[in-house]
Design a protein around this motif. Structure first.
Motif, PDB file in Angstrom:
ATOM      1  N   TYR A  90       0.826  -1.213   0.000  1.00 50.58           N
ATOM      2  CA  TYR A  90       0.000   0.000   0.000  1.00 50.58           C
ATOM      3  C   TYR A  90       0.862   1.266   0.000  1.00 50.58           C
ATOM      4  N   GLN A  91       2.170   1.071  -0.040  1.00 47.63           N
ATOM      5  CA  GLN A  91       3.148   2.164  -0.072  1.00 47.63           C
ATOM      6  C   GLN A  91       3.005   3.117   1.111  1.00 47.63           C
ATOM      7  N   VAL A  92       2.894   2.529   2.304  1.00 48.58           N
ATOM      8  CA  VAL A  92       2.825   3.308   3.538  1.00 48.58           C
ATOM      9  C   VAL A  92       3.780   2.705   4.557  1.00 48.58           C
ATOM     10  N   MET A  93       4.081   3.479   5.573  1.00 45.13           N
ATOM     11  CA  MET A  93       4.858   2.992   6.700  1.00 45.13           C
ATOM     12  C   MET A  93       4.036   3.228   7.955  1.00 45.13           C
ATOM     13  N   GLY A  94       3.799   2.169   8.712  1.00 49.25           N
ATOM     14  CA  GLY A  94       3.047   2.277   9.952  1.00 49.25           C
ATOM     15  C   GLY A  94       1.660   1.694   9.835  1.00 49.25           C
ATOM     16  N   ALA A  95       1.263   1.033  10.907  1.00 48.00           N
ATOM     17  CA  ALA A  95      -0.023   0.338  10.927  1.00 48.00           C
ATOM     18  C   ALA A  95      -1.209   1.291  10.833  1.00 48.00           C
ATOM     19  N   GLU A  96      -1.127   2.436  11.481  1.00 47.52           N
ATOM     20  CA  GLU A  96      -2.237   3.391  11.430  1.00 47.52           C
ATOM     21  C   GLU A  96      -2.440   3.917  10.016  1.00 47.52           C
ATOM     22  N   GLN A  97      -1.344   4.242   9.342  1.00 42.61           N
ATOM     23  CA  GLN A  97      -1.440   4.726   7.967  1.00 42.61           C
ATOM     24  C   GLN A  97      -1.951   3.623   7.042  1.00 42.61           C
ATOM     25  N   LEU A  98      -1.550   2.388   7.311  1.00 41.74           N
ATOM     26  CA  LEU A  98      -1.997   1.255   6.508  1.00 41.74           C
ATOM     27  C   LEU A  98      -3.517   1.116   6.564  1.00 41.74           C
ATOM     28  N   LEU A  99      -4.078   1.156   7.758  1.00 33.55           N
ATOM     29  CA  LEU A  99      -5.533   1.044   7.891  1.00 33.55           C
ATOM     30  C   LEU A  99      -6.251   2.119   7.084  1.00 33.55           C
ATOM     31  N   LYS A 100      -5.742   3.328   7.160  1.00 35.88           N
ATOM     32  CA  LYS A 100      -6.391   4.443   6.462  1.00 35.88           C
ATOM     33  C   LYS A 100      -6.261   4.326   4.954  1.00 35.88           C
ATOM     34  N   LYS A 101      -5.217   3.662   4.492  1.00 38.44           N
ATOM     35  CA  LYS A 101      -5.015   3.461   3.054  1.00 38.44           C
ATOM     36  C   LYS A 101      -5.812   2.249   2.556  1.00 38.44           C
ATOM     37  N   MET A 102      -5.924   1.210   3.382  1.00 39.96           N
ATOM     38  CA  MET A 102      -6.622  -0.015   2.992  1.00 39.96           C
ATOM     39  C   MET A 102      -8.131   0.167   2.887  1.00 39.96           C
ATOM     40  N   LEU A 103      -8.691   0.962   3.795  1.00 37.39           N
ATOM     41  CA  LEU A 103     -10.133   1.003   3.947  1.00 37.39           C
ATOM     42  C   LEU A 103     -10.745   2.284   3.399  1.00 37.39           C
ATOM     43  N   PHE A 104     -11.952   2.156   2.883  1.00 35.41           N
ATOM     44  CA  PHE A 104     -12.752   3.313   2.506  1.00 35.41           C
ATOM     45  C   PHE A 104     -13.255   3.962   3.796  1.00 35.41           C
ATOM     46  N   PRO A 105     -13.674   5.221   3.751  1.00 36.41           N
ATOM     47  CA  PRO A 105     -14.122   5.891   4.973  1.00 36.41           C
ATOM     48  C   PRO A 105     -15.223   5.146   5.738  1.00 36.41           C
ATOM     49  N   GLY A 106     -16.190   4.625   5.045  1.00 36.15           N
ATOM     50  CA  GLY A 106     -17.270   3.885   5.720  1.00 36.15           C
ATOM     51  C   GLY A 106     -16.776   2.592   6.350  1.00 36.15           C
TER      52      GLY A 106
END
Length: 139
Positions: A95-111
């Protein structure tokens, strides 16, 4: 009633539930993949809250503490997700992110993210107020 009912060995230490957060994540057979969520202890929760708290300058130069609710619930979500492993480097790289919190926000749609946060908060008892629990005890 016995005090032994409250002893650590007699209490369910951790609750783990499997839930579908999104229908977008499918296994090889096309079925939606269930995420595993766990409860956290209050000592873990306190550490999460402290990590989301900053010192800010108030009026007349006084220092005040301010907790970012958004940061706190993000940390609570990460601490509660057992599967998928949000700390997995390959998953983060995909997902081209570093960190679990950023990963969740990149993986999931807002809903989907809101659904995850709601489930995590419910599992950890944030969905019930004191009046509701008192009514249950009365009945």
């Amino acid at each position: 009633m016995s005090l032994q009912n409250f002893f650590a060995q007699n209490v369910q230490a951790e609750i783990v539930e499997e839930v579908i957060i999104s229908d977008r994540f499918k296994d090889e057979s096309g079925s939606s993949i269930k995420w595993k969520l766990r409860t956290v202890t209050e000592s873990e929760n306190e550490a999460l809250r402290k990590a989301a708290t900053r010192q800010i300058k108030g009026r007349n130069g006084t220092r005040m503490q301010e907790t970012s609710q958004e940061e706190y619930v993000g940390k609570l979500a990460v601490a509660s997700v057992v599967y998928p492993d949000l700390k997995n480097a390959e998953l983060q790289q995909s997902y081209q992110v570093m960190g679990a919190e950023q990963l969740l926000k990149k993986m999931l749609f807002p809903g989907e993210y809101a659904t995850l946060l709601t489930m995590v908060q419910e599992m950890n008892g944030f969905d019930r107020d004191i009046d509701e629990m008192a009514d249950e005890v009365k009945n």
